[in-house]
Enzyme design. Structure first.
Site, mmCIF file in Angstrom:
data_model
loop_
_atom_site.group_PDB
_atom_site.id
_atom_site.type_symbol
_atom_site.label_atom_id
_atom_site.label_comp_id
_atom_site.label_asym_id
_atom_site.label_seq_id
_atom_site.Cartn_x
_atom_site.Cartn_y
_atom_site.Cartn_z
ATOM 1 N N TYR A 122 2.187 -4.003 -2.513
ATOM 2 C CA TYR A 122 2.313 -4.700 -3.789
ATOM 3 C C TYR A 122 2.898 -3.775 -4.856
ATOM 4 C CZ TYR A 122 0.764 -6.563 -8.314
ATOM 5 O OH TYR A 122 0.724 -6.997 -9.615
ATOM 6 N N LEU A 123 2.352 -2.569 -4.971
ATOM 7 C CA LEU A 123 2.823 -1.637 -5.990
ATOM 8 C C LEU A 123 4.256 -1.200 -5.733
ATOM 9 C CD1 LEU A 123 -0.399 0.514 -6.478
ATOM 10 C CD2 LEU A 123 0.557 -1.163 -8.073
#
Length: 209
Positions: A122-123
């Site tokens: 996600y990051l």
């Protein structure tokens, strides 16, 4: 009044952004949702809407739009397709439509996703989207909050280019920060992190540039 497209308007934070814009004297929200059944909740409140899927063509969504708030997310299901590529697609059509500002809801940790113990994919997707925005020639503001809570907002935050400490922040205060970031006097082409704090949101943003 400026027309503000809110991508991810059906999300928890996105809804808060839409209703703050609706109450504003400066902005008219345009809620972008993916499904037809999500339209009525906004239309019943007299809020303009547009159907748009971040995995499809988005050209029509930016018609007559002055600025964009990207508050969309896949909830971890399609981080590359939505959080990264969907964001990039909306940036591309925004640039062609001469959108005046693109406010990105990112995340703390997106500056260095390799260091994350979890949410790494996600990051990384948020990092890639942020970097694409920085290179896009769009006027941008990238807002990176810590973990979001459902506590009541205080109207105050702590803001830095980068925090060494951990912390959290309410969705209310994140939404308010995104709306404040639409104003030109909040700075231009800035990336910053926010956590719970004691500084009034408007004053904190004045210190960014």
């Amino acid at each position: 009044m400026e027309n503000i497209l809110v991508a991810g308007a059906n999300g928890t934070t996105g809804k808060k952004v839409v209703h703050l814009l609706k109450a504003s004297q400066y902005f008219n929200p345009v809620a972008m949702v993916r499904k037809k059944e999500q339209l009525a909740q906004f239309e019943n409140d007299g809020i303009d809407t547009v159907l748009g899927d971040l995995e499809e063509d988005l050209t029509h969504t930016v018609k007559n739009i002055d600025k964009v708030v990207f508050a969309a997310g896949s909830g971890g299901k399609k981080v590359v397709a939505v959080d990264q590529e969907g964001a990039k697609s909306l940036m591309d059509v925004s640039k062609k439509a001469n959108v005046k500002r693109f406010v990105m809801l990112s995340s703390m940790g997106a500056d260095n996703p390799e260091a994350a113990e979890d949410l790494k994919e996600y990051l990384q997707a948020k990092h890639n989207a942020d970097e694409y925005l920085k290179q896009s020639d769009l006027n941008y503001m990238i807002v990176r909050p810590g973990p979001l809570t459902n506590e009541n907002g205080t109207g105050t935050i702590s803001l830095k280019k980068h925090f060494e400490k951990q912390g959290s922040i309410s969705r209310d205060d994140v939404a308010q920060t995104l709306v404040h970031a639409l104003h030109e006097n909040a700075g231009t082409n800035e990336t910053f992190e926010i956590l719970d704090g004691e500084t009034l949101i408007g004053k904190a943003l004045d210190s960014v540039s």
